[in-house]
Design a protein around this motif. Structure first.
Motif, PDB file in Angstrom:
ATOM      1  N   ASP A 178      -0.004  -2.253  -6.391  1.00  0.00           N
ATOM      2  CA  ASP A 178      -0.474  -1.231  -5.475  1.00  0.00           C
ATOM      3  C   ASP A 178      -1.891  -1.607  -5.059  1.00  0.00           C
ATOM      4  OD1 ASP A 178      -1.461   1.021  -4.268  1.00  0.00           O
ATOM      5  OD2 ASP A 178      -0.539   2.414  -5.690  1.00  0.00           O
ATOM      6  N   VAL A 179      -2.035  -2.059  -3.818  1.00  0.00           N
ATOM      7  CA  VAL A 179      -3.360  -2.468  -3.348  1.00  0.00           C
ATOM      8  C   VAL A 179      -3.977  -1.408  -2.432  1.00  0.00           C
ATOM      9  CG1 VAL A 179      -3.002  -4.948  -3.598  1.00  0.00           C
ATOM     10  CG2 VAL A 179      -2.353  -3.843  -1.463  1.00  0.00           C
ATOM     11  N   SER A 180      -3.490  -0.160  -2.587  1.00  0.00           N
ATOM     12  CA  SER A 180      -4.092   0.889  -1.768  1.00  0.00           C
ATOM     13  C   SER A 180      -5.500   1.220  -2.278  1.00  0.00           C
ATOM     14  CB  SER A 180      -3.210   2.138  -1.757  1.00  0.00           C
ATOM     15  OG  SER A 180      -2.966   2.589  -3.065  1.00  0.00           O
ATOM     16  N   GLY A 181      -5.783   0.906  -3.546  1.00  0.00           N
ATOM     17  CA  GLY A 181      -7.126   1.157  -4.098  1.00  0.00           C
ATOM     18  C   GLY A 181      -8.002  -0.079  -4.013  1.00  0.00           C
ATOM     19  N   GLU A 182      -8.774  -0.343  -5.086  1.00  0.00           N
ATOM     20  CA  GLU A 182      -9.733  -1.458  -5.039  1.00  0.00           C
ATOM     21  C   GLU A 182      -9.271  -2.613  -5.911  1.00  0.00           C
ATOM     22  OE1 GLU A 182     -13.751  -0.221  -5.621  1.00  0.00           O
ATOM     23  OE2 GLU A 182     -13.719   0.855  -3.718  1.00  0.00           O
ATOM     24  N   VAL A 183      -8.050  -3.079  -5.669  1.00  0.00           N
ATOM     25  CA  VAL A 183      -7.475  -4.140  -6.486  1.00  0.00           C
ATOM     26  C   VAL A 183      -8.043  -5.494  -6.115  1.00  0.00           C
ATOM     27  CG1 VAL A 183      -5.345  -5.424  -6.907  1.00  0.00           C
ATOM     28  CG2 VAL A 183      -5.352  -2.938  -7.038  1.00  0.00           C
ATOM     29  N   THR A 234       0.822  -1.211   0.000  1.00  0.00           N
ATOM     30  CA  THR A 234       0.000   0.000   0.000  1.00  0.00           C
ATOM     31  C   THR A 234       0.861   1.269   0.000  1.00  0.00           C
ATOM     32  OG1 THR A 234      -0.103  -0.082   2.399  1.00  0.00           O
ATOM     33  CG2 THR A 234      -1.962  -1.053   1.205  1.00  0.00           C
ATOM     34  N   ASP A 235       2.162   1.131   0.294  1.00  0.00           N
ATOM     35  CA  ASP A 235       3.040   2.298   0.362  1.00  0.00           C
ATOM     36  C   ASP A 235       4.480   1.886   0.077  1.00  0.00           C
ATOM     37  OD1 ASP A 235       4.493   2.113   3.351  1.00  0.00           O
ATOM     38  OD2 ASP A 235       2.589   1.064   3.146  1.00  0.00           O
ATOM     39  N   SER A 236       5.337   2.839  -0.279  1.00  0.00           N
ATOM     40  CA  SER A 236       6.759   2.578  -0.596  1.00  0.00           C
ATOM     41  C   SER A 236       6.897   1.290  -1.395  1.00  0.00           C
ATOM     42  CB  SER A 236       7.613   2.470   0.664  1.00  0.00           C
ATOM     43  OG  SER A 236       7.381   3.550   1.508  1.00  0.00           O
ATOM     44  N   ILE A 237       6.097   1.180  -2.455  1.00  0.00           N
ATOM     45  CA  ILE A 237       5.904  -0.092  -3.152  1.00  0.00           C
ATOM     46  C   ILE A 237       7.207  -0.672  -3.693  1.00  0.00           C
ATOM     47  CG2 ILE A 237       4.742  -1.106  -5.181  1.00  0.00           C
ATOM     48  CD1 ILE A 237       2.483   1.016  -4.506  1.00  0.00           C
ATOM     49  N   VAL A 238       7.982   0.150  -4.382  1.00  0.00           N
ATOM     50  CA  VAL A 238       9.195  -0.378  -5.019  1.00  0.00           C
ATOM     51  C   VAL A 238      10.263  -0.725  -3.972  1.00  0.00           C
ATOM     52  CG1 VAL A 238      11.059   0.175  -6.625  1.00  0.00           C
ATOM     53  CG2 VAL A 238       8.685   0.698  -7.240  1.00  0.00           C
TER      54      VAL A 238
END
Ligand code: C5P
Length: 217
Positions: A172-177, A149-153
């Protein structure tokens, strides 16, 4: 011309969640739908690979031409993957439960005067790390997923090193993945990071299958 790029190659894919029993009627689970893993199995088969898909409990049809092994728990998934080796490529997409109950009750747990039960948890085997360290049985290309959800790479690079795999597909699963139909991913390999635009999960799968075909030559 004519031959599909992955003809003659064996691929293993894990997908979906795992369910870890608490008692005969209750379990620990997560929100993975299995859609991205199933799409990857389908895309690899479409490129001619001989695909074994080890699936946790999901409500999805088996992709055309794919051999499917259904499992419930992380330990069953690990066993099914071990039984399916060797392979040329392994793509571990499953959202494997990190923990299981130390002792699943054999009878349904009852509400009572003692209050809620305490659940003792123990760590599950890490299937990706195990396959990455499989020595002579290690697939030439081992690919892990990282839901962040953050600092992905940054997190994905740490995971690449920790797991011993070759590539990490970071999403990035901060949204609606989870359960959704699109994915925004970063592909982390030894040669750097590729940022892909948000794409339908089927297109992510096709692009990844093409990259796998390139890498396996
Ligand atoms: O450590 P984390 O769960 O974030 O790592 C995710 C990656 O590791 C995914 O590719 C997942 O399929 C794999 N994994 C696994 N076995 C576990 C935990 C994660 O294969 N027990």
């Amino acid at each position: 011309p004519g031959a599909k790029p992955l003809a003659g190659k064996r691929a293993l894919v894990t997908a979906g969640p795992t369910h870890e029993p608490i008692d005969p009627v209750r379990y620990i689970a997560n929100r993975s739908s299995g859609k991205q893993g199933f799409a990857i199995a389908a895309a690899l088969a479409a490129q001619g690979a001989d695909v074994t898909l080890v699936a946790g409990p999901v409500n999805l049809p088996t992709p055309a031409g794919v051999k499917r092994v259904d499992v419930e728990t992380a330990r069953e998934m690990a066993g099914a993957i071990d039984a399916a080796l060797p392979a040329d490529v392994a793509v571990m997409v499953a959202a494997v439960a990190d923990w299981r109950t130390a002792d699943a009750a054999t009878a349904k747990m009852k509400k009572g005067a003692g209050g809620p039960p305490a659940l003792a948890l123990v760590e599950n085997p890490d299937i990706l790390a195990t396959v990455s360290a499989a020595g002579a049985r290690r697939p030439k290309l081992v690919i892990g997923f990282a839901a962040e959800t953050d600092s992905i790479v940054d997190h994905a690079n740490t995971k690449l090193a920790k797991k011993g795999c070759d590539w990490i597909v970071a999403n990035d699963v901060s949204g609606e993945v989870m359960g959704g139909d699109a994915n925004r991913i970063h592909l982390i390999t030894a040669s750097g990071v590729e940022d892909w635009p948000e794409l339908p999960k089927g297109e992510v799968a096709a692009k990844l299958a093409a990259r796998i075909a390139e890498a396996l030559g």
